[in-house]
Design an enzyme around this catalytic site. Structure first.
Site, PDB file in Angstrom:
ATOM      1  N   GLU A 179       0.680  -1.283  -0.185  1.00  0.00           N
ATOM      2  CA  GLU A 179       0.089  -0.031  -0.130  1.00  0.00           C
ATOM      3  C   GLU A 179       1.050   1.217  -0.090  1.00  0.00           C
ATOM      4  O   GLU A 179       0.379   2.440  -0.497  1.00  0.00           O
ATOM      5  CB  GLU A 179      -0.785  -0.007   1.267  1.00  0.00           C
ATOM      6  CG  GLU A 179      -1.975  -0.999   1.247  1.00  0.00           C
ATOM      7  CD  GLU A 179      -3.087  -0.704   0.194  1.00  0.00           C
ATOM      8  OE1 GLU A 179      -3.194   0.491  -0.209  1.00  0.00           O
ATOM      9  OE2 GLU A 179      -3.984  -1.618   0.023  1.00  0.00           O
ATOM     10  N   ASP A 229      -6.241   8.288   0.345  1.00  0.00           N
ATOM     11  CA  ASP A 229      -5.791   7.438   1.320  1.00  0.00           C
ATOM     12  C   ASP A 229      -4.713   7.876   1.961  1.00  0.00           C
ATOM     13  O   ASP A 229      -3.998   8.597   1.337  1.00  0.00           O
ATOM     14  CB  ASP A 229      -5.458   5.999   0.323  1.00  0.00           C
ATOM     15  CG  ASP A 229      -6.543   5.378  -0.262  1.00  0.00           C
ATOM     16  OD1 ASP A 229      -7.637   5.459   0.297  1.00  0.00           O
ATOM     17  OD2 ASP A 229      -6.400   4.738  -1.240  1.00  0.00           O
TER      18      ASP A 229
END
Ligand SMILES: *[C@@H]1O[C@H](CO)[C@@H](O)[C@H](O)[C@H]1NC(C)=O
Length: 142
Positions: A50, A67
């Site tokens: 990620e 995010d």
């Protein structure tokens, strides 16, 4: 233009990068090994996939949401960026997810995995699911 802005932000947001072993140690202390049935190596793989272990990672999604941090936690559902309504399931400000102290990130990740399972993270699905993830903590003192 959007891409340019993104590149600029990525360039500025150098932040702190954990090593895989530093992260494994912090996650283990926080009780993440086996949390919701997810092994430590899977959590480290998830973070690598990620954010590349960057505590200040910020990425913009195609749906207009953003995010944040080492686990790339989303501001539509889990944290509030103060700019538009958020479900804010973790009850935190998104900026708390960008510090080198990842206590808030871990607490929020626990809430997410409790509610949605590890598959909530596309990065985990892409790079970790069904893979031999043992390399992510190999040689670490955990
Ligand atoms: C990180 O933040 C938590 C919660 O605010 C705090 O309890 C903890 O002492 C902090 N850890 C470090 C190393 O500063």
């Amino acid at each position: 233009m959007k891409i340019l802005v993104l590149l600029l932000l990525v360039g500025v947001a150098k932040g702190m990068y954990y090593t895989n072993c530093e992260l494994a140690s912090v996650l283990q202390s926080a009780g993440m090994d086996g949390y919701a049935g997810v092994s430590l190596a899977n959590w480290v793989c998830l973070a690598y996939s990620e954010s590349s272990y960057n505590t200040q990672a910020i990425d913009y999604d195609s749906d207009g949401s953003t995010d944040y941090g080492i686990f790339q936690i989303n501001d539509r559902w889990w944290c509030s960026n103060g700019q538009f309504p958020s479900y804010n399931g973790c009850g935190i400000s998104c900026s708390e997810l960008l510090t080198n102290n990842i206590t808030a990130d871990i607490a929020c990740a626990k809430i997410i995995v409790d509610q949605q399972g590890i598959s909530a993270w596309y990065g985990w699905q892409d790079k970790c699911e069904g893979q031999d993830v043992s390399q992510y903590i190999a040689g670490c003192d955990v």
